[in-house]
Write a protein that holds these residues in place. Sequence first.
Motif, PDB file in Angstrom:
ATOM      1  N   MET A   1       0.847  -1.187   0.000  1.00 24.35           N
ATOM      2  CA  MET A   1       0.000   0.000   0.000  1.00 24.35           C
ATOM      3  C   MET A   1       0.879   1.233   0.000  1.00 24.35           C
ATOM      4  SD  MET A   1      -2.777   1.196   2.856  1.00 24.35           S
ATOM      5  CE  MET A   1      -3.478   2.831   2.799  1.00 24.35           C
ATOM      6  N   ASP A  11       7.598  -1.121   6.236  1.00 27.53           N
ATOM      7  CA  ASP A  11       6.692  -1.805   7.149  1.00 27.53           C
ATOM      8  C   ASP A  11       7.363  -1.875   8.516  1.00 27.53           C
ATOM      9  OD1 ASP A  11       5.030  -3.420   8.555  1.00 27.53           O
ATOM     10  OD2 ASP A  11       5.011  -5.073   7.127  1.00 27.53           O
ATOM     11  N   GLY A  21       2.108 -10.177   8.290  1.00 28.57           N
ATOM     12  CA  GLY A  21       0.899  -9.380   8.348  1.00 28.57           C
ATOM     13  C   GLY A  21      -0.338 -10.252   8.386  1.00 28.57           C
ATOM     14  N   THR A  28      -9.059  -6.428   8.805  1.00 23.79           N
ATOM     15  CA  THR A  28      -8.164  -5.409   8.243  1.00 23.79           C
ATOM     16  C   THR A  28      -7.711  -4.403   9.291  1.00 23.79           C
ATOM     17  OG1 THR A  28      -9.995  -3.949   7.642  1.00 23.79           O
ATOM     18  CG2 THR A  28      -9.295  -5.592   6.003  1.00 23.79           C
ATOM     19  N   ARG A  30      -9.539  -1.838  10.355  1.00 21.51           N
ATOM     20  CA  ARG A  30     -10.126  -0.517  10.134  1.00 21.51           C
ATOM     21  C   ARG A  30     -11.497  -0.666   9.479  1.00 21.51           C
ATOM     22  NH1 ARG A  30      -5.799   2.590   6.932  1.00 21.51           N
ATOM     23  NH2 ARG A  30      -4.455   1.381   8.337  1.00 21.51           N
ATOM     24  N   SER A 318      -1.168   5.081   6.952  1.00 23.13           N
ATOM     25  CA  SER A 318      -0.734   4.151   5.912  1.00 23.13           C
ATOM     26  C   SER A 318      -0.302   2.799   6.476  1.00 23.13           C
ATOM     27  CB  SER A 318       0.430   4.760   5.112  1.00 23.13           C
ATOM     28  OG  SER A 318       1.604   4.845   5.903  1.00 23.13           O
ATOM     29  N   GLN A 320      -0.392  -0.685   8.131  1.00 28.78           N
ATOM     30  CA  GLN A 320      -1.355  -1.757   8.345  1.00 28.78           C
ATOM     31  C   GLN A 320      -1.028  -2.515   9.637  1.00 28.78           C
ATOM     32  OE1 GLN A 320      -4.013  -2.161   6.175  1.00 28.78           O
ATOM     33  NE2 GLN A 320      -3.195  -0.250   5.348  1.00 28.78           N
TER      34      GLN A 320
END
Length: 380
Positions: A1, A11, A21, A28, A30, A318, A320
Amino acid sequence: MMGFGSVPPQDPHKALHSAEGALRGEPTGRADNPVVKVWDVAWLVFEKPDLDRAERFARDFGFTVTSRTPDELRLRGTFPGTDAVVIRRGPRAGFVGPVFQAQERPDLDRLAARTGARVKPLPGHRDGAVVELLDPSGLAVAVVHGADVHPVLPDQKPLVLNTGTSWPRVNTTQRPAREPSRIQRLGHFVFETPHFTTALNWYQETLGLLVSDFQFLPRERALGPTMAFMRCDRGGQAADHHTMALHLSPRTGYVHSAYQVADLDALAAGGAYLAERGYHRAWGIGRHILGSQIFDYWRDPDRLMVEHFTDGDRFDASVQPGWAPMTASGLAQWGPPVTRDFLGTNPSPALLREVYSALREPDSEVTAKRLLSLVRAMSS
């Protein structure tokens, strides 16, 4: 992303505790279209029977008193902003709930319209408006806008350090004062509930919180996460790694709250000051893995746990979520072994009653199997 600039962000989870991840089908972290996106946590509300005792500890812990009446004590940090803590006189000590801060006044109108609540003026003839809600666990949650903002206060200055071949301090010595760690601001709070997934979804969908890190029980990842460290969604502007942390537990209630201080010396000297006055350290000093904070946990005279911290991570929107197994040994990079006091695993009649109630409750996510896994995780 892609991030908010032209360069893809690194990351921060990779090769630390979660290289892969989320897996296919996992949360997710969110909501696609939350009702609002709160900007920060404004203050926390507590009740205590003895406000004189509460004020003594607050001053020793490093708060500044903004106002005191027979029935209410309001505390702040040195940074400009709202009060950080409000303590009301009540029959027993406990956590009432968090008050989050909306970035814009229309956020309150939208929140009220979507939840069936009302926008009300803040009580006590104070500036600002508030929407009062209950989360799925029954916790009182409020969102405010336009509350009183205090000006900056004098702060403890971080010490200038000589490191390696860099020696900015020459012909001077280091003598940090043995004094309270001056609180700069409220950082986060932690809440436990047997309704973890329902509560997690509510905070994402209603208040727009983003998950920075998920934790799951070892060998039970397929059953979903059991802890979430959540931050505010400020878009391209970085926010604290977590403003709120939520975890699965047979109990419903407050775990601890955390307050930022200037640096490690302020934290350590303030801890020595508290120890000299007979207060109980719950755990510390150490550095966490998730969030990276240097921490020091204390019990106030009412046995509520509070934390001094410094040097915490900050993520923009941004980033994750990371995924990591929940273990006691995974709580810190360095420091003394985690204590039973911090983990809340000291046996008591109250704990047994809460376990029994959680196991019998129809919509509880705590089962006998998961409870056993939680116990194993907290001893691993």
